[in-house]
Design an enzyme around this catalytic site. Structure first.
Site, PDB file in Angstrom:
ATOM      1  N   ASP A 103       0.847  -1.195   0.000  1.00  0.00           N
ATOM      2  CA  ASP A 103       0.000   0.000   0.000  1.00  0.00           C
ATOM      3  C   ASP A 103       0.886   1.251   0.000  1.00  0.00           C
ATOM      4  O   ASP A 103       1.161   1.811  -1.054  1.00  0.00           O
ATOM      5  CB  ASP A 103      -0.919  -0.069   1.234  1.00  0.00           C
ATOM      6  CG  ASP A 103      -1.893   1.085   1.313  1.00  0.00           C
ATOM      7  OD1 ASP A 103      -1.872   1.944   0.417  1.00  0.00           O
ATOM      8  OD2 ASP A 103      -2.692   1.138   2.267  1.00  0.00           O
ATOM      9  N   LYS A 131      -0.984  -1.147  -4.588  1.00  0.00           N
ATOM     10  CA  LYS A 131      -1.940  -0.032  -4.572  1.00  0.00           C
ATOM     11  C   LYS A 131      -1.314   1.217  -5.188  1.00  0.00           C
ATOM     12  O   LYS A 131      -0.100   1.310  -5.353  1.00  0.00           O
ATOM     13  CB  LYS A 131      -2.397   0.255  -3.147  1.00  0.00           C
ATOM     14  CG  LYS A 131      -3.460  -0.710  -2.675  1.00  0.00           C
ATOM     15  CD  LYS A 131      -4.148  -0.193  -1.423  1.00  0.00           C
ATOM     16  CE  LYS A 131      -5.047  -1.247  -0.844  1.00  0.00           C
ATOM     17  NZ  LYS A 131      -5.654  -0.802   0.414  1.00  0.00           N
ATOM     18  N   ARG A 165      -9.784 -14.889   4.715  1.00  0.00           N
ATOM     19  CA  ARG A 165      -8.521 -15.371   4.117  1.00  0.00           C
ATOM     20  C   ARG A 165      -8.728 -16.605   3.254  1.00  0.00           C
ATOM     21  O   ARG A 165      -7.947 -16.906   2.365  1.00  0.00           O
ATOM     22  CB  ARG A 165      -7.507 -15.718   5.214  1.00  0.00           C
ATOM     23  CG  ARG A 165      -7.055 -14.540   6.057  1.00  0.00           C
ATOM     24  CD  ARG A 165      -5.819 -14.927   6.864  1.00  0.00           C
ATOM     25  NE  ARG A 165      -5.539 -13.990   7.934  1.00  0.00           N
ATOM     26  CZ  ARG A 165      -4.851 -12.855   7.793  1.00  0.00           C
ATOM     27  NH1 ARG A 165      -4.392 -12.531   6.624  1.00  0.00           N
ATOM     28  NH2 ARG A 165      -4.630 -12.061   8.825  1.00  0.00           N
TER      29      ARG A 165
END
Ligand code: 5GP
Length: 181
Positions: A103, A131, A165
């Protein structure tokens, strides 16, 4: 699909993930043909991706799952992050970090610094998802599965509040974009 307070919708199908993982495996097979890299998958999120990626590699390699632990530095007010679970010497080794998602890239930056200080020969990164922030900041990642925007994703190893998950596909949170909010 609702998980806790958030609504999620399908984002990347199982077959698209499988194809992409095979593509990444092919690149790594090619680039590491004459080497014996040590894969360091970062738990928990990357367990499924790492298993699929490493299963079927043609090269000689080692695998050692590691975890990131945050601790309060004695001098610093900020949270410092450190790698735990390294059970072998990584001196002079070719390392491939296996990440689920990057990220801001801050976590990755810390890991790379720590590994480099151990005298590793080379450190590269393979991530399933990257990202926008990491893309714009130019975080050095050699192998990237999918580039995505600022959405929150789960499934295929990634969780929301510990859940999700186990899902085979990748889902994204159905939240209004900042422009819509
Ligand atoms: P960074 O340091 O690059 O900002 O954060 C990376 C870590 O944050 C990832 O390894 C992951 O644990 C978590 N993370 C970032 N974005 C997401 C997301 O969309 N979904 C999930 N489940 N975890 C995320």
């Amino acid at each position: 699909m609702k998980i806790q307070d958030l609504e999620f919708k399908k984002f990347i199908s199982e077959s698209t993930v499988t194809e992409k993982v095979a593509e990444l495996r092919k690149h790594i097979n090619h680039d590491y043909k004459k080497k014996t890299p040590v894969f360091l998958p970062i738990l928990n999120g990357s367990f499924m991706f790492a298993a699929d990626l490493i299963k079927g590699l043609d090269i000689s390699c080692q695998v050692s799952f590691v975890k990131i632990s945050s601790y309060q530095g004695t001098q610093s007010t900020g949270q410092l992050k450190t790698l735990i679970g390294i059970e072998q010497s990584l001196f002079n080794q070719d390392i491939i970090i296996v990440e689920d998602i990057v990220d801001t890239g801050l976590t990755l930056q810390k890991i790379i610094e720590e590994l480099t200080s151990l005298g590793t020969k080379s450190v590269e990164v393979v991530t399933l998802l990257r990202k926008k922030t990491a893309r714009e900041k130019g975080v050095a990642i050699k192998y990237i599965g999918f580039d995505i925007d600022e959405e929150f994703v789960l499934g295929y190893g990634l969780d929301y509040d510990g859940l999700g998950r186990n899902l085979k596909e990748i889902y994204k949170a159905d939240m209004p974009t900042p422009e819509e909010a």
